[in-house]
Design an enzyme around this catalytic site. Structure first.
Site, PDB file in Angstrom:
ATOM      1  N   GLU A  11       9.211   2.844  14.220  1.00 46.35           N
ATOM      2  CA  GLU A  11      10.039   3.144  13.228  1.00 46.35           C
ATOM      3  C   GLU A  11       9.831   4.670  12.993  1.00 46.35           C
ATOM      4  O   GLU A  11       9.552   5.385  13.870  1.00 46.35           O
ATOM      5  CB  GLU A  11       8.754   2.796  12.192  1.00 46.35           C
ATOM      6  CG  GLU A  11       8.261   1.523  12.087  1.00 46.35           C
ATOM      7  CD  GLU A  11       8.607   0.602  10.750  1.00 46.35           C
ATOM      8  OE1 GLU A  11       8.883   0.536  10.221  1.00 46.35           O
ATOM      9  OE2 GLU A  11       7.071   0.656  10.484  1.00 46.35           O
TER      10      GLU A  11
ATOM     11  N   GLU B 182       4.652  -3.759  12.668  1.00 43.92           N
ATOM     12  CA  GLU B 182       3.652  -2.922  11.651  1.00 43.92           C
ATOM     13  C   GLU B 182       2.470  -3.321  10.805  1.00 43.92           C
ATOM     14  O   GLU B 182       1.895  -3.889  10.210  1.00 43.92           O
ATOM     15  CB  GLU B 182       3.871  -1.216  10.995  1.00 43.92           C
ATOM     16  CG  GLU B 182       4.886  -0.941  11.413  1.00 43.92           C
ATOM     17  CD  GLU B 182       4.685  -0.285  12.830  1.00 43.92           C
ATOM     18  OE1 GLU B 182       2.939  -0.278  13.908  1.00 43.92           O
ATOM     19  OE2 GLU B 182       5.426   0.469  13.684  1.00 43.92           O
TER      20      GLU B 182
ATOM     21  N   ASN C 172       0.824  -0.682  -0.083  1.00 48.14           N
ATOM     22  CA  ASN C 172      -0.045  -0.151  -0.214  1.00 48.14           C
ATOM     23  C   ASN C 172       0.879   1.047   0.021  1.00 48.14           C
ATOM     24  O   ASN C 172       0.799   2.325  -0.329  1.00 48.14           O
ATOM     25  CB  ASN C 172      -1.385   0.202   1.410  1.00 48.14           C
ATOM     26  CG  ASN C 172      -0.055  -0.314   2.534  1.00 48.14           C
ATOM     27  OD1 ASN C 172       0.852  -0.668   3.076  1.00 48.14           O
ATOM     28  ND2 ASN C 172      -1.223   0.848   3.490  1.00 48.14           N
TER      29      ASN C 172
ATOM     30  N   CYS D 279      -2.642   1.311   6.616  1.00 50.57           N
ATOM     31  CA  CYS D 279      -2.922   1.189   7.909  1.00 50.57           C
ATOM     32  C   CYS D 279      -3.799   1.893   9.046  1.00 50.57           C
ATOM     33  O   CYS D 279      -4.726   1.660   9.843  1.00 50.57           O
ATOM     34  CB  CYS D 279      -2.198   0.522   8.735  1.00 50.57           C
ATOM     35  SG  CYS D 279      -0.843   1.066   8.660  1.00 50.57           S
TER      36      CYS D 279
HETATM   37  C1  UN1 Z   1       0.177   7.663   6.350  1.00 50.32           C
HETATM   38  O1  UN1 Z   1      -0.679   7.682   6.703  1.00 50.32           O
HETATM   39  O2  UN1 Z   1       1.535   8.182   6.552  1.00 50.32           O
HETATM   40  O3  UN1 Z   1       1.020   0.418   5.753  1.00 50.32           O
HETATM   41  C2  UN1 Z   1       0.835   6.237   6.569  1.00 50.32           C
HETATM   42  C3  UN1 Z   1       0.469   1.449   6.455  1.00 50.32           C
HETATM   43  C4  UN1 Z   1       1.333   2.640   7.160  1.00 50.32           C
HETATM   44  C5  UN1 Z   1       1.698   3.641   6.827  1.00 50.32           C
HETATM   45  C6  UN1 Z   1       0.521   5.150   6.780  1.00 50.32           C
HETATM   46  N1  UN1 Z   1       1.770   1.947   7.475  1.00 50.32           N
HETATM   47  O4  UN1 Z   1      -0.660   2.369   5.785  1.00 50.32           O
END
Ligand code: UN1
Length: 480
Positions: A461, A249, A152, A283
């Site tokens: 992170e 994550e 993503n 996420c």
């Molecule tokens: C964001 O919201 O700018 O995989 C980053 C994901 C997260 C990153 C989101 N680790 O959607």
């Protein structure tokens, strides 16, 4: 742009010309084949890990300036090529071109940020409890990092895992998501062009079994993973079995609270962005909109209006606001959850139907479901699509308790003009990141990122926090 890219692994500085058994189609137009790709086996993983291991002494002992310069050059190249990289990203992943270019710029900024961090590794001097003894702590590189990255954010997340690993003197074996290998491969090319020495950064392309082979490899010292909760749990188990460092994550079921005193336009804008932009495939996306009674009906009507007018279309079409889902599976997951919510008594107030556009692609109609209950599956399980539900609550306290009621705890937001509630929310929300009058998704790159509960595991992170996971501390005692 319809050229098909023929991808190779990058192992020990070489692009191996191997058989390609897989392909990646453009989610906006499945007639367009973006890439063909190889599927690594144990032999490629072994070769990549051996190359990373062999490259570690020289890279970790090199001047921090060498690492800094390389990352800085890579960052410059990524920024200069934002248009072509952003296009490739959008063609491969399906987010809009503006989002694809935006993400590419973010990746460039991350590389440049860690070019600076490479020079800022510091330790401490302490006095011992024993007279005449002095103590120093300093940080050292760990070794070979296995980086398993999601589809993503096909360039930003590879950058935000690889940049700190490399900045602090580690070497890397990266396995990009099978759905977005071309973007990761373009980043690998840029690292090579920026002068990363052979073996320091390796890319192995393939299926989930490749990730598992990295996790289980006894010569990989640490694993950083972003992906689903289910896969993450297996990654952790594999790493812990052999005492490798691990950082995960994973998902979210991120709440956004809208209180009576919220500025309604702001609330709608914040929900629209957090729930639907990037096709809801973040996420950090807001999926549970928790709204207090007095503003509930007005908010739902205003948001439904906006959701219904979002333009869904091909990622590279300049008028598109919401691109397709990344894959047929993701598309079907969204539709499955819309049905589940309906069957549970949810009321679809925008979207909800299948879409068929002129080009064949994995499109999902942005959907808003009202009148849902916190315990319904739509409110407890991650959908990862342009689908959000609303929950009516009587006041702030009930809103907070609903917000905190899932097993996830990544991001949590509130829209309010009350300082008291905003501050209370920042303290009591069970989430790694809180947002006041801002979308739950869309974070800065120079500050810590991560969640609580089952959203994350291990050290944070990003930003200055990354040094924790990507270095180890040594404590040195001396007497003289
Ligand atoms: C964001 O919201 O700018 O995989 C980053 C994901 C997260 C990153 C989101 N680790 O959607």
């Amino acid at each position: 742009m319809t050229e098909t890219l023929n991808l190779n692994h990058l192992i020990n500085g070489e692009r191996l010309n191997v058989a390609r058994s897989g392909e990646r189609l453009n989610p906006s137009d499945t007639n367009d084949r973006v890439a063909t790709m190889p599927d690594a086996g144990q032999a490629e993983v072994d070769a990549a890990v051996a190359a990373a291991r062999a490259a570690f002494p020289a890279w970790s002992e090199a001047s921090p300036e060498a690492r800094s310069d390389m990352l800085d050059r890579a960052g410059t190249l990524v920024m200069e090529r934002r248009e072509t990289l952003g296009r490739l990203l959008s063609r491969e992943e399906g987010k809009t071109l503006a989002e694809g270019i935006g993400e590419t710029v973010r990746a460039g900024r991350i590389l440049k940020y860690f070019a600076g961090e490479a020079l800022r590794v510091h330790g401490q001097n302490l006095s011992s409890v024993r007279p005449g003894v002095e103590i120093q702590t300093y940080r050292q590189a760990v070794g070979v990092y296995g980086l398993i990255t999601p589809w993503n954010f096909p360039i930003a997340i590879p950058a935000w895992k690889a940049a700190p690993a490399l900045a602090f003197g580690n070497t890397v074996v990266m396995k990009p998501a099978g759905l977005t290998p071309a973007t990761a491969s373009a980043l690998a090319d840029i690292l090579v062009e920026a002068g990363v020495p052979k073996g320091v950064f390796n890319l192995v392309i393939g299926r989930g079994s490749v990730g598992q082979a990295i996790v289980d490899h006894r010569d990989v010292d640490a694993i950083s993973f972003t992906g689903s909760q289910g896969v993450g749990a297996g990654v952790a188990l594999g790493a812990i079995k052999r005492q490798a460092r691990v950082q995960l994550e994973m998902g979210g079921k991120n709440p956004l609270i809208i209180l009576d005193d919220a500025d309604l336009d702001r609330a709608v804008m914040v929900a629209l962005d957090g729930s639907y932009y990037a096709t809801g495939q973040r996420c950090t996306a807001s999926s549970r909109l928790i709204v207090t009674d007095a503003v509930h009906d007005k908010f739902v009507a205003a948001l439904a209006d906006k959701v219904a007018s979002l333009r869904v279309g091909a990622a590279l079409d300049a008028t598109t606001q919401v691109g397709p889902a990344v894959s047929e599976d993701q598309m079907e997951t969204s539709y499955k959850y819309i049905d589940i919510a309906r069957e549970g008594g949810g009321r679809v107030v925008a979207g909800g139907d299948r879409l068929s556009l002129a080009t064949p692609g994995w499109y999902v109609q942005p959907t808003l479901i009202a009148d849902t209950d916190p315990s319904m599956r739509i409110n407890t399980e991650e959908v990862f699509g342009p689908v959000a539900s609303t929950i009516r609550v009587k006041d702030y306290e009930e809103a907070l308790s609903v917000a905190n009621s899932t097993e996830f705890g990544l991001a949590a937001g509130i829209v309010t003009t009350s300082l008291k509630h905003a501050r209370d929310f920042q303290r009591r929300a069970k989430a790694g990141m809180t947002m006041v009058n801002l979308p739950t998704a869309g974070v800065d790159y120079h500050v810590p990122f991560g969640g609580t509960k089952r959203s994350s595991y291990g050290a944070r992170e990003q930003g200055f926090a990354a040094v924790e996971f990507f270095t180890q501390t040594k404590t040195s005692y001396s007497w003289s």
